[in-house]
Motif scaffolding. Structure first.
Motif, PDB file in Angstrom:
ATOM      1  N   GLN A   1      17.545  34.326  49.349  1.00 17.61           N
ATOM      2  CA  GLN A   1      16.673  34.553  48.201  1.00 17.61           C
ATOM      3  C   GLN A   1      15.357  35.172  48.644  1.00 17.61           C
ATOM      4  OE1 GLN A   1      17.745  30.908  46.233  1.00 17.61           O
ATOM      5  NE2 GLN A   1      15.904  31.090  44.983  1.00 17.61           N
ATOM      6  N   LEU A  43      15.755  38.973  49.524  1.00 14.94           N
ATOM      7  CA  LEU A  43      15.774  39.803  48.325  1.00 14.94           C
ATOM      8  C   LEU A  43      14.415  39.772  47.632  1.00 14.94           C
ATOM      9  CD1 LEU A  43      19.268  39.065  46.724  1.00 14.94           C
ATOM     10  CD2 LEU A  43      18.593  40.918  48.226  1.00 14.94           C
ATOM     11  N   GLY A  44      13.794  38.613  47.700  1.00 14.06           N
ATOM     12  CA  GLY A  44      12.499  38.444  47.046  1.00 14.06           C
ATOM     13  C   GLY A  44      11.430  39.348  47.630  1.00 14.06           C
ATOM     14  N   LEU A  48      11.819  42.729  46.331  1.00 16.16           N
ATOM     15  CA  LEU A  48      11.386  42.773  44.931  1.00 16.16           C
ATOM     16  C   LEU A  48       9.869  42.838  44.837  1.00 16.16           C
ATOM     17  CD1 LEU A  48      12.802  42.585  42.161  1.00 16.16           C
ATOM     18  CD2 LEU A  48      12.349  40.136  42.184  1.00 16.16           C
ATOM     19  N   TRP A  81      -0.359  38.393  36.958  1.00 12.24           N
ATOM     20  CA  TRP A  81       0.735  37.833  36.152  1.00 12.24           C
ATOM     21  C   TRP A  81       2.078  38.332  36.685  1.00 12.24           C
ATOM     22  CZ3 TRP A  81       4.673  39.920  33.201  1.00 12.24           C
ATOM     23  CH2 TRP A  81       5.404  39.001  32.438  1.00 12.24           C
ATOM     24  N   GLY A  82       2.115  39.607  37.000  1.00 12.06           N
ATOM     25  CA  GLY A  82       3.349  40.178  37.526  1.00 12.06           C
ATOM     26  C   GLY A  82       3.807  39.474  38.789  1.00 12.06           C
ATOM     27  N   ARG A 109       2.976  36.489  39.896  1.00  8.93           N
ATOM     28  CA  ARG A 109       3.334  35.096  39.648  1.00  8.93           C
ATOM     29  C   ARG A 109       4.686  34.990  38.951  1.00  8.93           C
ATOM     30  NH1 ARG A 109      -0.126  33.219  36.268  1.00  8.93           N
ATOM     31  NH2 ARG A 109      -1.595  34.963  36.270  1.00  8.93           N
ATOM     32  N   THR A 110       4.924  35.948  38.071  1.00 11.52           N
ATOM     33  CA  THR A 110       6.223  35.954  37.385  1.00 11.52           C
ATOM     34  C   THR A 110       7.358  36.192  38.371  1.00 11.52           C
ATOM     35  OG1 THR A 110       5.190  36.779  35.372  1.00 11.52           O
ATOM     36  CG2 THR A 110       7.553  37.101  35.588  1.00 11.52           C
ATOM     37  N   LEU A 111       7.162  37.135  39.256  1.00  7.04           N
ATOM     38  CA  LEU A 111       8.185  37.418  40.257  1.00  7.04           C
ATOM     39  C   LEU A 111       8.411  36.212  41.156  1.00  7.04           C
ATOM     40  CD1 LEU A 111       7.350  41.072  41.407  1.00  7.04           C
ATOM     41  CD2 LEU A 111       9.112  40.305  39.825  1.00  7.04           C
ATOM     42  N   ALA A 131       7.822  33.081  40.549  1.00  7.78           N
ATOM     43  CA  ALA A 131       8.510  32.029  39.782  1.00  7.78           C
ATOM     44  C   ALA A 131      10.004  32.318  39.707  1.00  7.78           C
ATOM     45  CB  ALA A 131       7.912  31.924  38.384  1.00  7.78           C
ATOM     46  N   GLY A 132      10.338  33.562  39.439  1.00 10.93           N
ATOM     47  CA  GLY A 132      11.749  33.931  39.358  1.00 10.93           C
ATOM     48  C   GLY A 132      12.459  33.777  40.685  1.00 10.93           C
ATOM     49  N   ILE A 133      11.811  34.217  41.746  1.00 11.06           N
ATOM     50  CA  ILE A 133      12.416  34.161  43.074  1.00 11.06           C
ATOM     51  C   ILE A 133      12.675  32.715  43.487  1.00 11.06           C
ATOM     52  CG2 ILE A 133      11.988  34.583  45.530  1.00 11.06           C
ATOM     53  CD1 ILE A 133      10.374  37.106  44.596  1.00 11.06           C
ATOM     54  N   ARG A 178      13.354  30.268  41.631  1.00  8.31           N
ATOM     55  CA  ARG A 178      14.380  29.624  40.826  1.00  8.31           C
ATOM     56  C   ARG A 178      15.744  30.261  40.897  1.00  8.31           C
ATOM     57  NH1 ARG A 178      10.215  26.884  37.098  1.00  8.31           N
ATOM     58  NH2 ARG A 178       8.866  27.836  38.641  1.00  8.31           N
ATOM     59  N   ASN A 179      15.765  31.566  41.157  1.00  5.82           N
ATOM     60  CA  ASN A 179      17.014  32.281  40.948  1.00  5.82           C
ATOM     61  C   ASN A 179      17.839  32.408  42.229  1.00  5.82           C
ATOM     62  OD1 ASN A 179      18.759  33.387  39.166  1.00  5.82           O
ATOM     63  ND2 ASN A 179      17.899  35.443  39.298  1.00  5.82           N
ATOM     64  N   LEU A 200       7.326  44.988  32.841  1.00  4.47           N
ATOM     65  CA  LEU A 200       7.804  44.581  34.158  1.00  4.47           C
ATOM     66  C   LEU A 200       9.250  45.023  34.368  1.00  4.47           C
ATOM     67  CD1 LEU A 200       6.682  42.899  36.544  1.00  4.47           C
ATOM     68  CD2 LEU A 200       7.785  40.901  35.547  1.00  4.47           C
ATOM     69  N   TRP A 244      20.768  40.752  40.377  1.00  4.50           N
ATOM     70  CA  TRP A 244      19.915  39.643  40.812  1.00  4.50           C
ATOM     71  C   TRP A 244      18.453  39.930  40.457  1.00  4.50           C
ATOM     72  CZ3 TRP A 244      15.722  39.185  44.117  1.00  4.50           C
ATOM     73  CH2 TRP A 244      15.322  37.878  44.397  1.00  4.50           C
ATOM     74  N   THR A 277      16.281  37.625  38.042  1.00  5.41           N
ATOM     75  CA  THR A 277      15.081  37.002  38.592  1.00  5.41           C
ATOM     76  C   THR A 277      13.867  37.299  37.718  1.00  5.41           C
ATOM     77  OG1 THR A 277      15.963  37.191  40.825  1.00  5.41           O
ATOM     78  CG2 THR A 277      13.588  36.912  40.620  1.00  5.41           C
ATOM     79  N   ALA A 335      14.147  35.340  34.454  1.00  9.81           N
ATOM     80  CA  ALA A 335      13.823  33.926  34.680  1.00  9.81           C
ATOM     81  C   ALA A 335      12.312  33.736  34.782  1.00  9.81           C
ATOM     82  CB  ALA A 335      14.501  33.431  35.952  1.00  9.81           C
ATOM     83  N   GLY A 336      11.661  34.621  35.514  1.00  9.57           N
ATOM     84  CA  GLY A 336      10.212  34.532  35.651  1.00  9.57           C
ATOM     85  C   GLY A 336       9.501  34.739  34.326  1.00  9.57           C
ATOM     86  N   ASN A 350       6.900  32.076  32.808  1.00 11.48           N
ATOM     87  CA  ASN A 350       5.517  32.270  33.215  1.00 11.48           C
ATOM     88  C   ASN A 350       4.617  32.671  32.051  1.00 11.48           C
ATOM     89  OD1 ASN A 350       3.625  32.064  35.172  1.00 11.48           O
ATOM     90  ND2 ASN A 350       3.917  34.123  35.961  1.00 11.48           N
TER      91      ASN A 350
END
Lengths: 225, 225
Positions: free
Chosen positions: A143, A146-147, A150, A209-210, A212-214, A216-218, A220-221, B150, B209, B213, B216-217, B221
């Motif tokens: 993860q 890939l994160g 991203l 925000w972008g 933090r959103t990424l 958060a997704g990373i 969890r996903n 995004l 993915w 991701t 999900a974010g 968020n």
DNA sequence: ACCTGAACACCGTTCAAGT
DNA sequence: ACCTGAACACCGTTCAAGT
């Protein structure tokens, strides 16, 4: 017809024309970048600056794309070390913000980074730093890998997008007019959200925000196997 | 000195040279794009195709960037309507995938879309569709607005990145060599994750993915006020 | 109004020839 | 080996002049 002798007058300026080296070429490129932007960092212009012909540069640099990549990696050295204070998420965001800020100063470079990914030492260090932070946050390795991709893609793309070389506001104005004139019947969601969609204020907040959103997704996903 | 009459021989080929129109120009541009790629969609080449001089095009098109934006919006019409089956998340991913697939066929166009955001009707429809899907998922409006940005940025950037015009594998090979030769001492995380970082297999899965991701974010968020 | 020839000011890259 | 002059094959954009 005054004085017909237009002999090499410039000879006096650049006295001991230094030997060409790859590093010399790259730093000359950075000097031009700083002074006039990437669009002026061309083989011809660079050769002129180095007091030679464009063909000479091809001994040290495969092509323009490679030159740009080398410039980017060099600039990456500017970004500075990872912060040591705060939550791992905070530190991660800070590193990414620093990287993005550097690219914001040279948006055209960001655009070229999208196609010619750098592979220099400074880029590697950045990736290592990001992976370490995600590991600290106990994000599973696959993860995290890939994160990082991203996150870096987002940072680079944001900077690239911001860099409208020519008329920055012109097509944006066009978009604004279109959105404002939109019918509530056909496009209810756009009409309702026109403000937010067009809001240009607080770009810092948007960027944050972008990220933090990424993140958060990373977190969890999970990656499917 | 044989025959000095090099009179308009081409007259026979293109019999009734059609009047210039903006739409005519854009479709000629798309024809060239399809046949030879965006790098050939230049003012000069286009003019040649339309049997006129480059200057004539400037009556209908402000500059090359605007031309590219018009081409993109036209192609956006190709993407097709929103799917009606499945979870909103699934449908969202499907729309984004269709958009990305279109851009994957013309990566240079994606690159130019990053700087000159299109504002045509097809682009607006896409945004409306995405907003509707997020609304269906009960994502709060402000979050949804930023989220659409995004998602589109990610899709566009992914396509742009994929589009190495020139030597696609060359700098990627360089990266691979660097990563493989990396020291476990200085870059432990990269060394441990080399496989995943360099893995090029299953790009579909990667893209998917990425979208999941992001979604999900975005769901989680909240936007700070 | 629409269209255009011609010019201005550039590009990247290659190659044969020189040192 | 390294360097280069000259050429090839292009660019975007503007502007004065024509229809």
């Amino acid at each position: 017809m005054t004085d017909r002798t237009d002999a090499p007058r410039s000879r006096r300026e650049r006295p001991a024309k230094p030997a060409l080296t790859r590093t010399g070429i790259v730093s000359a490129a950075i000097a031009i970048l700083r002074a006039e932007g990437l669009q002026k960092v061309t083989m011809r212009r660079l050769a002129q600056e180095l007091d030679t012909g464009p063909a000479s540069l091809y001994v040290y640099v495969r092509n323009t794309a490679e030159l740009h990549a080398a410039v980017l990696d060099e600039l990456l050295g500017t970004v500075g070390p990872a912060p040591t204070e705060g939550d791992w998420r905070e530190r991660l965001e800070r590193v990414l913000t620093a990287y993005t800020a550097m690219l914001f100063e040279h948006p055209t470079l960001a655009r070229s980074a999208l196609t010619a990914r750098p592979s220099g030492p400074n880029y590697l260090n950045l990736i290592e730093t990001l992976l370490a932070l995600l590991a600290e946050g106990e994000v599973p390795p696959a993860q995290a890998a890939l994160g990082v991709d991203l996150l870096l893609l987002h940072a680079t793309a944001t900077a690239a997008e911001h860099g409208a070389d020519s008329a920055p506001d012109e097509d944006w104005d066009a978009l604004r007019r279109t959105v404002e004139g939109i019918s509530e019947r056909t496009h209810p969601h756009i009409a309702a959200l026109a403000d937010v969609l067009l809001s240009t204020e607080d770009p810092q907040g948007r960027l944050s925000w972008g990220f933090r959103t990424l993140i958060a997704g990373i977190e969890r996903n999970a990656v499917a196997d």
